[in-house]
Write a protein that holds these residues in place. Structure first.
Motif, PDB file in Angstrom:
ATOM      1  N   LEU A 142       0.839  -1.209   0.000  1.00 18.87           N
ATOM      2  CA  LEU A 142       0.000   0.000   0.000  1.00 18.87           C
ATOM      3  C   LEU A 142       0.869   1.251   0.000  1.00 18.87           C
ATOM      4  O   LEU A 142       0.570   2.222  -0.691  1.00 18.87           O
ATOM      5  CB  LEU A 142      -0.931  -0.001   1.217  1.00 18.87           C
ATOM      6  CG  LEU A 142      -1.993  -1.108   1.220  1.00 18.87           C
ATOM      7  CD1 LEU A 142      -2.889  -0.973   2.444  1.00 18.87           C
ATOM      8  CD2 LEU A 142      -2.845  -1.050  -0.059  1.00 18.87           C
ATOM      9  N   ARG A 143       1.956   1.214   0.767  1.00 19.41           N
ATOM     10  CA  ARG A 143       2.847   2.391   0.795  1.00 19.41           C
ATOM     11  C   ARG A 143       3.497   2.600  -0.559  1.00 19.41           C
ATOM     12  O   ARG A 143       3.678   3.727  -1.008  1.00 19.41           O
ATOM     13  CB  ARG A 143       3.943   2.208   1.863  1.00 19.41           C
ATOM     14  CG  ARG A 143       3.417   2.106   3.266  1.00 19.41           C
ATOM     15  CD  ARG A 143       2.919   3.443   3.761  1.00 19.41           C
ATOM     16  NE  ARG A 143       2.405   3.335   5.106  1.00 19.41           N
ATOM     17  CZ  ARG A 143       2.143   4.380   5.889  1.00 19.41           C
ATOM     18  NH1 ARG A 143       2.339   5.613   5.447  1.00 19.41           N
ATOM     19  NH2 ARG A 143       1.668   4.208   7.093  1.00 19.41           N
ATOM     20  N   LEU A 144       3.892   1.511  -1.200  1.00 18.00           N
ATOM     21  CA  LEU A 144       4.528   1.628  -2.525  1.00 18.00           C
ATOM     22  C   LEU A 144       3.566   2.269  -3.523  1.00 18.00           C
ATOM     23  O   LEU A 144       3.953   3.126  -4.325  1.00 18.00           O
ATOM     24  CB  LEU A 144       4.919   0.240  -3.040  1.00 18.00           C
ATOM     25  CG  LEU A 144       6.182  -0.375  -2.438  1.00 18.00           C
ATOM     26  CD1 LEU A 144       6.207  -1.884  -2.672  1.00 18.00           C
ATOM     27  CD2 LEU A 144       7.428   0.264  -3.057  1.00 18.00           C
ATOM     28  N   LEU A 145       2.304   1.853  -3.470  1.00 20.85           N
ATOM     29  CA  LEU A 145       1.340   2.317  -4.468  1.00 20.85           C
ATOM     30  C   LEU A 145       0.889   3.751  -4.210  1.00 20.85           C
ATOM     31  O   LEU A 145       0.526   4.472  -5.146  1.00 20.85           O
ATOM     32  CB  LEU A 145       0.118   1.388  -4.483  1.00 20.85           C
ATOM     33  CG  LEU A 145       0.366  -0.001  -5.086  1.00 20.85           C
ATOM     34  CD1 LEU A 145      -0.785  -0.938  -4.760  1.00 20.85           C
ATOM     35  CD2 LEU A 145       0.537   0.107  -6.614  1.00 20.85           C
ATOM     36  N   THR A 146       0.948   4.174  -2.941  1.00 20.99           N
ATOM     37  CA  THR A 146       0.421   5.488  -2.592  1.00 20.99           C
ATOM     38  C   THR A 146       1.198   6.594  -3.325  1.00 20.99           C
ATOM     39  O   THR A 146       2.422   6.666  -3.236  1.00 20.99           O
ATOM     40  CB  THR A 146       0.515   5.707  -1.063  1.00 20.99           C
ATOM     41  OG1 THR A 146      -0.205   4.654  -0.441  1.00 20.99           O
ATOM     42  CG2 THR A 146      -0.075   7.050  -0.668  1.00 20.99           C
ATOM     43  N   GLY A 147       0.466   7.397  -4.063  1.00 20.58           N
ATOM     44  CA  GLY A 147       1.075   8.531  -4.778  1.00 20.58           C
ATOM     45  C   GLY A 147       1.819   8.131  -6.036  1.00 20.58           C
ATOM     46  O   GLY A 147       2.391   8.976  -6.712  1.00 20.58           O
ATOM     47  N   SER A 148       1.819   6.837  -6.369  1.00 24.67           N
ATOM     48  CA  SER A 148       2.597   6.394  -7.538  1.00 24.67           C
ATOM     49  C   SER A 148       1.854   6.640  -8.845  1.00 24.67           C
ATOM     50  O   SER A 148       2.447   6.634  -9.910  1.00 24.67           O
ATOM     51  CB  SER A 148       2.891   4.892  -7.429  1.00 24.67           C
ATOM     52  OG  SER A 148       1.678   4.159  -7.600  1.00 24.67           O
ATOM     53  N   GLY A 149       0.547   6.805  -8.759  1.00 24.66           N
ATOM     54  CA  GLY A 149      -0.243   6.952  -9.982  1.00 24.66           C
ATOM     55  C   GLY A 149      -0.649   5.616 -10.583  1.00 24.66           C
ATOM     56  O   GLY A 149      -1.401   5.574 -11.549  1.00 24.66           O
ATOM     57  N   ALA A 150      -0.161   4.505 -10.027  1.00 19.23           N
ATOM     58  CA  ALA A 150      -0.498   3.188 -10.590  1.00 19.23           C
ATOM     59  C   ALA A 150      -1.858   2.735 -10.066  1.00 19.23           C
ATOM     60  O   ALA A 150      -2.083   2.746  -8.854  1.00 19.23           O
ATOM     61  CB  ALA A 150       0.568   2.172 -10.194  1.00 19.23           C
ATOM     62  N   PRO A 151      -2.765   2.319 -10.965  1.00 20.27           N
ATOM     63  CA  PRO A 151      -4.062   1.824 -10.488  1.00 20.27           C
ATOM     64  C   PRO A 151      -3.940   0.407  -9.943  1.00 20.27           C
ATOM     65  O   PRO A 151      -3.156  -0.390 -10.457  1.00 20.27           O
ATOM     66  CB  PRO A 151      -4.934   1.859 -11.747  1.00 20.27           C
ATOM     67  CG  PRO A 151      -3.975   1.800 -12.884  1.00 20.27           C
ATOM     68  CD  PRO A 151      -2.651   2.322 -12.418  1.00 20.27           C
ATOM     69  N   ALA A 152      -4.697   0.099  -8.899  1.00 17.23           N
ATOM     70  CA  ALA A 152      -4.649  -1.241  -8.300  1.00 17.23           C
ATOM     71  C   ALA A 152      -6.039  -1.597  -7.810  1.00 17.23           C
ATOM     72  O   ALA A 152      -6.862  -0.715  -7.569  1.00 17.23           O
ATOM     73  CB  ALA A 152      -3.660  -1.243  -7.139  1.00 17.23           C
ATOM     74  N   ARG A 153      -6.291  -2.918  -7.684  1.00 15.81           N
ATOM     75  CA  ARG A 153      -7.602  -3.358  -7.200  1.00 15.81           C
ATOM     76  C   ARG A 153      -7.418  -4.674  -6.452  1.00 15.81           C
ATOM     77  O   ARG A 153      -6.412  -5.369  -6.653  1.00 15.81           O
ATOM     78  CB  ARG A 153      -8.551  -3.541  -8.375  1.00 15.81           C
ATOM     79  CG  ARG A 153      -8.045  -4.583  -9.321  1.00 15.81           C
ATOM     80  CD  ARG A 153      -8.942  -4.813 -10.505  1.00 15.81           C
ATOM     81  NE  ARG A 153      -8.240  -5.636 -11.453  1.00 15.81           N
ATOM     82  CZ  ARG A 153      -8.217  -5.437 -12.763  1.00 15.81           C
ATOM     83  NH1 ARG A 153      -8.856  -4.435 -13.293  1.00 15.81           N
ATOM     84  NH2 ARG A 153      -7.542  -6.246 -13.542  1.00 15.81           N
ATOM     85  N   SER A 154      -8.398  -5.014  -5.642  1.00 17.95           N
ATOM     86  CA  SER A 154      -8.286  -6.238  -4.853  1.00 17.95           C
ATOM     87  C   SER A 154      -8.335  -7.475  -5.761  1.00 17.95           C
ATOM     88  O   SER A 154      -7.549  -8.393  -5.612  1.00 17.95           O
ATOM     89  CB  SER A 154      -9.418  -6.303  -3.827  1.00 17.95           C
ATOM     90  OG  SER A 154      -9.638  -7.642  -3.472  1.00 17.95           O
ATOM     91  N   GLY A 155      -9.298  -7.502  -6.669  1.00 16.88           N
ATOM     92  CA  GLY A 155      -9.426  -8.659  -7.553  1.00 16.88           C
ATOM     93  C   GLY A 155     -10.202  -9.797  -6.928  1.00 16.88           C
ATOM     94  O   GLY A 155     -10.519 -10.777  -7.590  1.00 16.88           O
TER      95      GLY A 155
END
Ligand SMILES: O=C([S-])c1cc(C(=O)S)c[n+]([C@@H]2O[C@H](COP(=O)(O)O)[C@@H](O)[C@H]2O)c1
Ligand code: NI
Length: 406
Positions: A174-187
């Motif tokens: 979650l920390r890596l993705l925060t502010g990265s602009g990369a979209p993510a989802r649980s799936g």
């Protein structure tokens, strides 16, 4: 320079370091290149193997890492040192450094500690070093200059770690993705589908997110995760291709990010430049300017390959007082270069050798190594520099070019 290759990663079934490495091997990267790069970082301690397996009936490459037992913890400083000492192509070293820096920052944020106090546990183990360095070496070997990926499927539930049964998505993810602009989802699947190492690699490699871009396909590959799930093939797929633009000129695409700043304490600037290089910028510099209202100021500029653009933006935003950046794509004409090492008395000095049309046109000792050699030998820096250049020029003529074999 070879034709630039674009990569697109399908991470709809998640992502992990070994899955990315498997996909790149499946698409044509060689175990020899990967093994040599990994061995340069942790000599004699890691062996990387590849096995052809099926996931939900689809053929994929699974990577196995046989690692000697190492220390249970590795600090960010220890990994940084291992990378700095390794004989690697500069692009591989820089990219692997950026990946581990991202992981260190995410771990620091997740545990509420300083980056320099981060002790990697699972992610610092030799198999993570194999995944990170292996992927960076494979990307280099395949000539990948830019990459995109689907939104990342993260999974749900709990995963075992040194911290106990941590929730999924893992805090570091979650920390890596925060502010990265990369979209993510649980799936929706009740497993850890994306690991910190996989996400850190993806964020370092990819500058765009979404469906497959327009490409002329040259190769494709699938990398297997450990589990064979019932409904979903547990694989990362990679598609390699060229774009119409990339086919034409023998140049690399890069971005220059600029920001005009008139209100930052000037003592901070050297650190800003260092952080930008750590984030993967190929160069970072300041230009004195005069801004509105007659204010003396600086224009900060960072030149970066497309995959590290998000990290460079993030660093400028975090480390300076700017509230915006300007970005322009540029064609980068880059000479072939490689490092060699020469002996100066008892000391070793790395030397950068640049070639134009296979002819050596520049031989430059690394200044930090020259200073270290001067200290070790008890001689003036100017003498160490002269001796390094003489040794380097002698060695250069006999040297084989790693990338083109001449
Ligand atoms: O090792 C540490 S400190 C660690 C931190 C976290 C956090 O989210 S914080 C998570 N994990 C888990 O360890 C494994 C390692 O996976 P890699 O492929 O990234 O090496 C994974 O299950 C993580 O969720 C470890
Ligand atoms: Ni952690």
């Amino acid at each position: 320079m070879n034709t630039p290759v674009s990569a697109w990663f399908d991470c709809s079934s998640g992502v992990a370091g070994d899955m990315l490495l498997g996909a790149l091997l499946d698409a044509g990267a060689t175990l020899d290149t990967v093994g040599r790069a990994v061995d340069a970082v942790a000599p004699g301690s890691i062996r990387v193997r590849a096995e052809q397996v099926r996931r939900c009936g689809l053929s994929a490459t699974q990577v196995h890492v046989d690692a000697d037992p190492g220390p249970p913890h590795r600090t960010w400083h220890a990994i940084r040192t291992m990378l700095a000492r390794a004989a690697l192509p500069e692009a591989v070293r820089e990219r692997a450094h950026s990946v581990f820096l991202r992981l260190a920052r995410a771990e620091a944020a997740a545990h509420g500690i300083a980056v320099d106090d981060v002790h990697f546990h699972e992610v610092g183990a030799l198999d993570a070093i194999a995944d990170v360095v292996g992927v960076c070496a494979a990307v280099h070997e395949l000539g990948i200059t830019d990459a995109a990926a689907t939104p990342v499927t993260l999974g749900s539930g709990r995963a075992r770690s040194d911290h106990g049964r941590i929730p999924v998505p893992a805090p570091a993810v979650l920390r890596l993705l925060t502010g990265s602009g990369a979209p993510a989802r649980s799936g929706g699947l009740p497993y850890e589908m994306a690991t910190p190492t996989g996400v850190a690699l993806l964020l370092t490699l990819c500058g765009e997110w979404g469906g497959m871009p327009e490409l002329r396909l040259v190769a494709t590959g699938a990398g297997a995760g450990t589990r064979d799930l019932e409904d979903v093939p547990n694989v990362v797929r990679v598609v390699l291709g060229t774009t119409p633009r990339a086919d034409a000129p023998a140049v690399a695409q890069a971005v220059v990010v600029d920001a005009n700043v008139d209100d930052l304490d000037p003592r901070i600037w050297p650190q800003v430049l260092t952080r930008l290089l750590e984030a993967g910028a190929s160069d970072a510099w300041l230009t004195p300017i005069l801004m509105k209202k007659g204010r003396p100021a600086h224009m900060l500029s960072a030149l970066c390959p497309l995959p590290v653009l998000p990290a460079v933006r993030e660093t400028i935003t975090a480390e300076t007082s700017t509230i915006g950046t300007r970005e322009h794509r540029v064609d980068k004409h880059e000479l072939e270069r490689e490092f060699t090492t020469v002996a100066v008395g008892e000391a070793s000095v790395r030397v950068k050798v640049a070639r134009y049309r296979r002819r050596i046109v520049n031989v430059q000792p690394e200044y930090e190594d020259v200073v270290a050699a001067a200290e070790r030998l008890g001689i003036p820096v100017k003498t160490a520099l002269a001796r390094s250049i003489a040794a380097a020029e002698g060695a250069a003529e006999n040297q084989r070019c790693d990338s083109c074999g001449t």
